[in-house]
Design an enzyme around this catalytic site. Structure first.
Site, PDB file in Angstrom:
ATOM      1  N   ASP A   1      32.861 -58.408  49.089  1.00  0.00           N
ATOM      2  CA  ASP A   1      31.783 -58.261  48.110  1.00  0.00           C
ATOM      3  C   ASP A   1      31.356 -56.786  48.052  1.00  0.00           C
ATOM      4  OD1 ASP A   1      29.578 -59.184  46.404  1.00  0.00           O
ATOM      5  OD2 ASP A   1      28.312 -58.764  48.136  1.00  0.00           O
TER       6      ASP A   1
ATOM      7  N   ASP B   1      27.854 -55.208  46.243  1.00  0.00           N
ATOM      8  CA  ASP B   1      26.414 -54.950  46.402  1.00  0.00           C
ATOM      9  C   ASP B   1      25.878 -55.676  47.627  1.00  0.00           C
ATOM     10  OD1 ASP B   1      25.957 -53.463  43.879  1.00  0.00           O
ATOM     11  OD2 ASP B   1      26.512 -55.368  42.952  1.00  0.00           O
TER      12      ASP B   1
ATOM     13  N   ASP C   1      27.533 -60.947  51.864  1.00  0.00           N
ATOM     14  CA  ASP C   1      26.200 -60.728  52.434  1.00  0.00           C
ATOM     15  C   ASP C   1      25.222 -61.846  52.121  1.00  0.00           C
ATOM     16  OD1 ASP C   1      26.087 -59.945  49.627  1.00  0.00           O
ATOM     17  OD2 ASP C   1      24.128 -59.082  50.086  1.00  0.00           O
TER      18      ASP C   1
END
Length: 239
Positions: A17, A19, A192
């Site tokens: 991922d 961001d 995240d």
């Protein structure tokens, strides 16, 4: 650091991922959203601004969700303001403004998290193919990776507009695995948030989450994942 030891023979690839996992982009989001709001509000309306704490809870489900959430949040803050100032009814204008402003500031107010480069190098050295999969529009994602010197790690980059659906739907992970020529069970998802974990679980990918990102304001260790690391450099491999 909280290390996590993995067996490199168990994986052929990793999907990472962007961001909140590789790059802290809250500053970029804040700048673009607040410029968007300034465009929408009449000159005599009370000033409205979004801070990083509020934005962090909105990030992760794509630009459309981010803009809608921002409008709803600010509308709620404005309370009894004149009914003519109906931000939530001006989504199309707001989204166009956000895209314009984000394109102008992409990467300028963001930083690569510590340990990211070391972690990506370790994944490569373990023989894994790497793909970046984000809900950010793919054009912005490619530009951000280039600006931060990370684009060379990835053979594939996909964004929220690359497929018919976004994470947490499993489709983007399945399509990314297909592009890499790997099977989900041998493709590690590194993210995240619960978005990444839910997508991975549904796709059949093992998933590791970083502890420092944007998990919609919820404790990340409460998410169903196979492991957690405080830094991408905490991913280590059995000898």
């Amino acid at each position: 650091m909280n290390p996590l030891t993995l067996n490199p023979t168990s994986f052929d690839a990793a999907i990472v991922d962007l961001d909140g996992t590789m790059v802290d982009t809250l500053g970029d989001f804040a700048q673009a959203l607040n410029l968007m709001l300034a465009d929408l509000l009449p000159g005599d309306a009370p000033a409205a601004r979004l801070d990083a704490a509020a934005i962090e809870r909105m990030v992760g489900k794509g630009s459309e969700h981010l803009v809608k959430s921002a409008l709803q949040h600010v509308q709620g803050q404005m309370g009894g303001v004149d009914a003519s100032v109906r931000l939530v009814d001006r989504y199309e204008q707001a989204y166009a403004g956000y895209q314009k402003h984000y394109a102008g500031i992409n990467g300028r107010y963001s930083t690569v998290y510590p340990g990211v480069v070391d972690g990506l190098q370790a994944l490569q050295q373990a023989g894994l193919q790497l793909a970046c999969l984000t809900n950010k529009p793919v054009g912005f994602a490619r530009e951000l990776l280039k600006l931060k010197g990370l684009e060379g790690f990835f053979s594939q980059v996909f964004g929220g507009d690359s497929f018919e659906r976004k994470k947490p739907d499993p489709l983007p992970l399945l399509k990314t695995c297909e592009s890499l020529g790997t099977v989900p069970a041998r493709t590690l998802m590194v993210g995240d948030s619960s978005n990444d974990a839910r997508a991975a679980r549904a796709a059949g990918c093992p998933v590791v989450l970083v502890t420092y990102g944007y998990n919609h304001g919820e404790p990340v260790r409460d998410v169903d994942a196979d492991g957690f690391v405080d830094s991408l450099a905490g991913l280590s491999w059995e000898k």
